[in-house]
Structures are given as C-alpha cells and as structure tokens.
Design an enzyme around this catalytic site. Structure first.
Site, short mmCIF file in Angstrom:
data_model
loop_
_atom_site.label_atom_id
_atom_site.label_comp_id
_atom_site.label_asym_id
_atom_site.label_seq_id
_atom_site.Cartn_x
_atom_site.Cartn_y
_atom_site.Cartn_z
CB CYS A 90 -0.89 0.05 1.24
SG CYS A 90 -1.86 -1.41 1.55
CG HIS A 114 -2.12 4.94 -1.35
ND1 HIS A 114 -2.84 5.96 -1.92
CD2 HIS A 114 -2.46 3.83 -2.04
CE1 HIS A 114 -3.59 5.47 -2.89
NE2 HIS A 114 -3.38 4.19 -3.00
NE ARG A 130 -10.21 1.04 -3.51
CZ ARG A 130 -9.93 1.11 -4.80
NH1 ARG A 130 -10.46 2.04 -5.54
NH2 ARG A 130 -9.14 0.23 -5.38
CB CYS A 173 -6.35 -1.93 -2.52
SG CYS A 173 -7.15 -0.33 -2.41
#
Lengths: 215, 271
Positions: B180, B184, B228, B232
């Site tokens: 992630c 991000h 969501r 991902c």
C-alpha cells in the site's frame, strides 16, 4: 592526545547519529508483527490455486524493505543491492537495444496479472511495463504519473553509450540493484517482462528516433 | 442531503475551474470532468441507495421476521448518528474489533436469523443484481455525514488492530513488489492522472476515508470500504482476501485512526 580523543568522540557521534535516528523508526506492526503476518495469511480462501498464494511470499528484499518502511540503513541497502544485481540475466544474443515501437506499446500497457474471483484478467490479457503509470516519457502522452522521475529525453540527455544502455536494461530488469527498496517493480526478476521485452523498452528510452527523445 | 449535493456540485465546479487553468489543453482530463459533472447533474446515484438502505433497515426480514432497528453499531441499539464515523471498534459481545460491515452482518444473523452465508451472498452488486449490504452501509454511512471520524483506537484490542493494519500497509509482495505504502506513503504523487493521498498522515487518510461509501463512476456502483480495500489487493496482483477478513478490518482501523478528526462527507462520488 586529548584533542585527538575529543575529535574521535565527535566523529563517532556524528557517524552514530544517523544510525540511531534510523533505529528509532519502529518495525511496522511493532510487537504484533508476527501475529499480523499470521492474520494476513489466514485471510484467504482455502481453495485459492497455490500459484496465487505464492504471490504472498516475500523474498529477503521484500521482507527487509517492509521492516525498514522502504528506507533501510545504507549498509543493509548495499547488501540488498548486491543481492539483486546478481539476479540480472541478459538476452541470449547479447543485444540490449530492441525495437522502440514495441517498447512504446509496452510502456503504455497497464493490464495483466490480475487474479482472483471477482475481476480476474481474461485469459491471454497482455502484460505490459505500465511505465506511464509512474514516469513521464514521450511528450505527446500527457496522462503520466509522478511516482518515478521524468524520463522524457532520456537518451537525448544521457546518450547511448554501452554504460547507459546497460544501466537502463539493468534498472528495468532489477531496480533494486541500484536503490534498494525503490517503489519500482523488478520486472525481469519476476518474469513480468522477458529480457527481449526489456530491450524494447530500452530502445524506447535510448533510440534517437523514439518519441521519448523527440519534441 | 440537498445541501450536501449542492456543496458537492459547487466543489466540483470550482475544482473544474481551477484544474482547467493548469491543464487547459488536456482534453482527456476535460472529458473526465465532464463525465463527473454529468453524473452529478442529477445528484449522486448513491443517494438512491441511501433511501433504499433506510427502508431495508426498518423492514421486517429474515427467518425471525425482525428489523435491524435494534442493531448496536457501537453507540447503543438503534443509535445510528455518528456510528459509522467511530468504526471499527471493539465489541464486548463478540470479543472482536468489527467494522461497519462485519457488525451489520452480525446484526442480520443475530436479529434477523440469516445465516452468515445468506447475509453476505451479495456483499457487492453486479450489473442487474443489487446488494442489500451496499444499500444499508450507504444509509448507515450517511448518518455520520458532517461528523468527525473518531477512531482513536484506545482500547487495547483496537490499538492492536491498528498496528496490525500498519504491518499490512507496509507489507511488500507479489510480482510487482507492491505494498500500500509505495503509492500511498508519500505526498503529492499521481498514477497516470489519478492523484494519490499519503494515507500515513491525518490529512491524506482523512481525505480518502471521509467520502466512503462512495459511488464510483467507472464502476457504476457504490463501493463499501471492504470492496475498496479488497480491490486494492487485486490491483496489487495479490489474491483477494475474504469478505470481512480481519486483515481488511485491521487496515480500516489503521486508516480510520490516521483519519480521526476529519469531517465525513458521505456518500461520496469518485472516478
């Protein structure tokens, strides 16, 4: 003598300070890291094909990068870089510059490799390098990402010496050979791209006729 | 709801105006913004789902012919205002940290008598097949609109879940070496033209979390946070975690903790 000692002390402090600063960054998950790994592994359907589940395996690079939040101490970074450099393989004919037109196509393709039950890729979906997701390349493509540096005019700025060509090939094959824990995938190591496909992307970067080096 | 819709329309129009100056020649971006405006002209499609969720909430359903009105989402039975904004949280009765979706399913099982399999069969919608869970979560989410996200994770079990979520956030694996964090975990970057938030900061996590559940124009559906995050993982080229898996709840706890203090604007509308 005293002066020497004082100097030595000041120097060691200066050297130790960055190491200490890095040590202060906690491992993600802290004392729950082990338990978190088990929990994560336990989150998947038992009937997943085993080749899907192998995608959760972490090699030493992945594990170490996670541990240091992708910012390892230089010594450990160097070790990872050596480890990754040793994995690089070249095309049989030894030619590192392929066809820039093929490279241009590969740079734009962001599909491929999706698995799962909800929205997997259809069989035979083309797998690309997806370079534009993170890099600016040809001027005409405005929808480029910024996670990586701009590669616009890559060849125009750097020339096409053997060293530059080899660097471009090696970087795409295994990005971690140069900067451990970079955000860039290791396209060759994972067989995401073949050595031949990598030479096409090298051509896209280097060839004077490539749109990367025009405009 | 009308006030919120007006705010969204003005916001998008303003964003369009400012964005337009910088990228006047970029027709792709202009097209994309036009699509947004078109979708917004008649309001957020999620508003319809919110209305549906409201009636599902009070409708007597399931083998026990009961409504969900006594469901305890963490602030007491039937207390909906602010509940979404303070989830995930630790629940004594299940001895678990639960998010809005796992708690909702828990209520469908305990109050209405559905089996867990029945309750989750249609956890996300497909073309022509609507999802009750999406509708209910949209309704529950809207009841936190205008309120601050409040997941300080002070209970030891919540603190532990947040840490485990952090572990997963930084975990790299798969054929693209993703985590992630690589997309991000830094400021001011984009993938193609999509701007990326730094989810390790309050501002970044807040901006991301405040608008869920969200209508996704590209998908033609409302997505919940479970949907969501599971997607991902698909994008990272990993296998999909199970719906309601603890690792998803852990990630949600980590993100909501980071986002705590941000005012909710839900349901949202996104690319």
């Amino acid at each position: 003598m005293k002066l020497k000692l004082a100097l030595f002390g000041a120097l060691s402090l200066a050297l130790a300070a960055p190491a200490l600063a890095q040590k202060a960054v906690e491992v993600p998950g802290g004392k729950y890291a082990k338990e978190a790994e088990q929990m994560f592994r336990g989150s998947f359907r038992a009937d997943n094909p085993s080749y899907w589940m192998t995608r959760l395996e972490q090699d030493e690079t992945m594990k170490t990068c996670q541990q240091y939040r992708d910012n390892p101490p230089r010594k450990i970074g160097e070790k990872l870089e050596k480890l990754n450099a040793a994995t690089i393989r070249y095309p049989v004919d030894g030619k590192l510059i392929g066809d820039w037109k093929e490279g241009e196509k590969l740079a734009a393709v962001g599909t491929g490799g999706h698995i799962g039950f909800i929205q997997p890729d259809p069989p035979g979906r083309v797998r690309g390098g997806n370079c534009y997701a993170c890099h600016e390349l040809a001027k005409k493509e405005v929808a480029y990402g910024t996670i990586g540096p701009s590669l616009h005019h890559f060849g125009k700025l750097r020339g096409n010496s053997d060293d530059i060509v080899k660097y471009a090939y090696d970087k795409i094959y295994n990005s971690n050979a140069f900067s451990a824990c970079t955000n860039m995938p290791r396209f060759g190591l994972h067989n995401w791209l073949t050595p031949e496909q990598i030479t096409h992307i090298v051509a896209f970067l280097i060839d004077p006729e490539s749109p990367v080096n025009k405009d | 709801m009308v006030q919120r819709m007006l705010k969204t329309v003005v916001g998008v129009a303003l964003a369009g105006a400012f964005g337009g100056m910088a990228i006047a020649q970029d027709s792709k971006v202009a097209d994309e913004l036009a699509k947004y405006r078109e979708a917004l002209a008649d309001g957020n499609p999620a508003d319809l789902l919110e209305v549906k969720g409201e009636s599902l909430w009070s409708e007597k359903r399931g083998p026990k012919n009961a409504s969900l009105e006594q469901c305890d989402l963490g602030l007491g039975p039937g207390k909906l205002e602010g509940a979404y904004a303070s989830l995930p949280k630790y629940f004594k009765d299940t001895n678990k940290v639960m998010d809005v979706e796992s708690r909702l399913v828990h209520c469908m099982v305990t109050l209405q008598g559905f089996t867990p399999a029945e309750a989750t069969r249609q956890w996300y919608s497909k073309p022509g097949k609507e999802s009750d869970i999406e509708a209910l979560v949209t309704f529950i989410g809207a009841k936190s609109n205008g309120m601050k996200i409040n997941v300080p994770a002070t209970h030891p079990e919540e603190a532990k879940m947040a840490k485990m979520g952090e572990y997963i956030f930084y975990r790299r694996s798969g054929p693209q070496d993703f985590s992630c964090s690589i997309c991000h975990g830094q400021e001011g970057k984009r993938i193609r033209l999509q701007e990326l938030g730094n989810l390790t900061t309050q501002q970044g996590a807040g901006f991301a979390m405040k608008t869920w559940p969200s209508y996704r124009v590209s998908q033609g559906a409302v997505w919940t946070m479970q949907r969501r995050l599971i997607d991902c993982m698909r994008q990272a080229r990993w296998p999909e975690p199970n719906y309601l898996a603890d690792s998803i709840i852990a990630l949600e706890t980590y993100l909501q903790k980071n986002a705590t203090g941000t005012v909710m604007e839900t349901p949202g509308i996104k690319r």
